[in-house]
Design an enzyme around this catalytic site. Structure first.
Site, PDB file in Angstrom:
ATOM      1  N   ASP A   6       0.801  -1.262  -0.159  1.00  0.00           N
ATOM      2  CA  ASP A   6      -0.134   0.111  -0.121  1.00  0.00           C
ATOM      3  C   ASP A   6       0.996   1.329  -0.110  1.00  0.00           C
ATOM      4  O   ASP A   6       0.668   2.162  -0.817  1.00  0.00           O
ATOM      5  CB  ASP A   6      -0.933   0.054   1.255  1.00  0.00           C
ATOM      6  CG  ASP A   6      -1.904  -0.960   1.235  1.00  0.00           C
ATOM      7  OD1 ASP A   6      -2.056  -1.566   0.277  1.00  0.00           O
ATOM      8  OD2 ASP A   6      -2.064  -1.651   2.281  1.00  0.00           O
ATOM      9  N   GLU A  28       1.454  -6.471  -5.271  1.00  0.00           N
ATOM     10  CA  GLU A  28       1.081  -5.260  -6.433  1.00  0.00           C
ATOM     11  C   GLU A  28       2.239  -4.383  -7.039  1.00  0.00           C
ATOM     12  O   GLU A  28       2.271  -4.492  -8.226  1.00  0.00           O
ATOM     13  CB  GLU A  28      -0.071  -4.552  -6.141  1.00  0.00           C
ATOM     14  CG  GLU A  28      -0.509  -3.541  -7.114  1.00  0.00           C
ATOM     15  CD  GLU A  28      -1.817  -2.788  -6.978  1.00  0.00           C
ATOM     16  OE1 GLU A  28      -2.760  -3.598  -6.286  1.00  0.00           O
ATOM     17  OE2 GLU A  28      -2.074  -1.574  -7.316  1.00  0.00           O
TER      18      GLU A  28
END
Lengths: 190, 377
Positions: B17, B273
């Site tokens: 994140d 990610e």
């Protein structure tokens, strides 16, 4: 308050003081993404439509709506006409009926609910389970009798539904109108 | 006057994140000249990515970004022109009220996780009408022109190609990391969550016909590596050899250095990610360890990407690729799958570069966000 996930098609939410009819709601959850609900909304005051998306646990304010039992009578372009048991007629167009359009067929006898907002009919809800006839499907590919193998089938209005492999043309089937899924084979309605 | 942007990041776990939001914040400043505040609720995690930062400071400027501690006791601030809640984090209620009350309208965006699934295009850019009169727009990164694109800095591929074409630059970089390249070895980087399949893969690498040098930045996979190796606890800088396999543990490195590590390697195992996207920009074959979810929800996401990525490969190469990724993410027979993949190695290598170039032909995420703002205005 209800969560976005709990708000179903043909219910109305009050958002920023405006009444919005939920014409369509699709739930999606994948991976780490937050579960979301994509909705098609119609503003009941202005008539404008919009697509929107909510986190599944977002809170919305539901509007309590009046409901009256009706049955489908006939189509009079561009409207579908429903009638209550006092012979009052209610006209709705295709957009108003978006969530139930796949299951509207001539001669249907389902007892539906007309939904009213401030005295005006805004949509119609079908029963949770309806019975429809298959007008076309391929023959059984594998002779499966378990009901777990599915294949496409068409209803008389062209709607495609996934049905059990053992279903045949002219069979009657039960469909869950909340999910559009085949439930089982059924007897022909009387 | 420069548009102001606030990016809110709640660190859930790991560095994904904060990795994405820090990269985005820097790019918005460097390439679009925006005034960006990055609000982070776990400054220590940020310091891991930006070692020169000080986790005790409530506000500090790093690479042109104003990095602010997002404390539980929120102090009122003037909202920015554009507000991004990253990965559906909950903004402070007071801040939302200030957004609603601001004279000049605020563009409120929820930046979601990356997915290649079909439904993403249908939801990307849609508003979410709020009860306070604001609309929050859902912004989905993705691999198609109908999505928000991928984070990619201007000139990234040019830099990457120049680096990869310069053998000296690669060796210098590796030596600065303390890595002595093993002559003739296939160079692999390994960044992953704990993975029970690792031992089976390493076994095959150790017994294989070719020397392999495996570089492992500090992270969760170290415990699986330790299980396979046995012996004393692994430390940064440690090297081990098993047969043809030479292993070295690297420190957790900042993003720019990690890019160069990916560019240096012949094959990159990545996770989550941010590193997953960066490995695609490296133009080299890769292996993705996806973030595991309950009920195997992550496997659908994995398959959605594979369905897209494998297009253009021959049938055999597709099968080998899919089998390897499934084995890695489902504790499968990864050793056999690796051996199969090697049979299509030249094709996998060419394909990785082609894939990279194709994705790079689309607008990048920062550019797409800025354009979305301009259209909204």
């Amino acid at each position: 308050m209800k969560t976005a996930q709990e708000m179903k098609p043909n219910s109305v939410a009050l958002i920023d003081g405006q009444p919005w009819l939920i014409q369509k709601a699709e739930f999606t959850k994948s991976g780490r993404n937050s579960a979301i609900v994509k909705m098609k909304l119609k503003n009941l005051l202005s008539g404008s439509s919009t697509e929107t998306v909510y986190k599944a646990d977002d809170k919305l304010e539901p509007v309590i709506l009046d409901r009256v039992d009706v049955t489908y009578s006939y189509y009079s372009e561009p409207n579908y006409v429903f009638m209550d048991n006092e012979f009052n007629q209610y006209e709705l167009n295709k957009d108003d009926l978006e969530s139930v359009m796949p299951y509207i067929v001539d001669g249907m006898t389902d007892v539906c609910e007309a939904v009213f907002f401030e005295g005006k009919v805004v949509s119609v809800d079908l029963p949770t389970t309806i019975v429809r006839q298959i007008t076309y499907t391929e023959g059984s590919a594998r002779g499966d009798t378990s009901g777990k193998v599915m294949k496409p089938a068409k209803l008389s209005n062209g709607t495609e539904v996934k049905v059990a492999d053992f279903c045949n043309i002219d069979d009657w089937i039960e469909i869950d109108t909340r999910t559009g899924e085949y439930k089982s084979r059924a007897k022909a309605p009387v | 006057m420069r548009a102001t942007w606030d990016i809110f990041c709640s660190v859930v776990d790991n560095y994904g994140d904060i990795g994405v939001t820090w990269r985005l914040a820097r790019q918005l400043v460097a390439e679009h000249g925006l005034a960006v505040r990055l609000w982070v609720d776990d400054p220590a995690a940020f310091v891991h990515l930006c070692p020169q930062a000080d986790s005790r400071l409530l506000r500090q400027e790093q690479q042109g970004v104003e990095v602010c501690a997002w404390a539980a006791d929120w102090h009122a601030v003037e909202p920015a022109d554009v507000v991004i809640e990253a990965f559906a984090c909950e903004l402070p209620a007071v801040y939302i009220a200030a957004m609603a009350g601001r004279e000049q309208k605020v563009l409120w965006l929820n930046l979601e996780y990356l997915s290649a699934e079909d439904w993403v295009e249908g939801c990307h850019g849609l508003p979410s009408m709020q009860s306070n009169g604001l609309s929050k727009f859902f912004f989905f990164p993705g691999f198609t022109s109908g999505s928000g694109g991928l984070l990619r800095e201007r000139g990234l591929l040019t830099q990457r190609r120049a680096f990869q074409a310069d053998e000296g630059a690669r060796e210098d970089f590796l030596r600065r990391l303390g890595v002595e390249p093993v002559a003739g070895a296939l160079l692999i980087s390994l960044f992953a969550y704990e993975n029970a399949a690792l031992g089976r893969w390493l076994q095959v690498l150790a017994a294989g016909p070719q020397r392999v040098q495996l570089l492992v930045p500090e992270g969760r996979i170290l415990s699986s590596l330790q299980d396979w190796l046995g012996g004393p606890a692994l430390q940064v800088g440690d090297t081990r050899q098993r047969g043809q396999l030479h292993i070295q543990v690297l420190p957790f490195i900042p993003q720019d250095q990690y890019d160069r590590l990916l560019w240096s390697c012949d094959f990159n195992a990545v996770r989550g990610e941010d590193s997953f996207i960066r490995a695609q920009w490296a133009g080299r074959p890769l292996l993705w360890h996806i973030y595991e979810q309950a009920d195997h929800a992550h496997l659908e996401k994995l398959d959605a990407f594979l369905a897209f990525y494998k297009e253009g490969l021959s049938a055999d190469a597709q099968v080998a690729l899919v089998a390897l990724w499934h084995a890695w993410n489902s504790n499968g027979p990864i050793g056999e799958c690796w051996t199969q993949l090697l049979k299509s190695w030249p094709e996998q290598t060419t394909h990785a570069e082609d894939w990279c170039l194709e994705r790079a032909s689309q607008a990048d995420l920062a550019e797409a966000l800025v354009q979305f703002y301009l259209n909204w205005l």
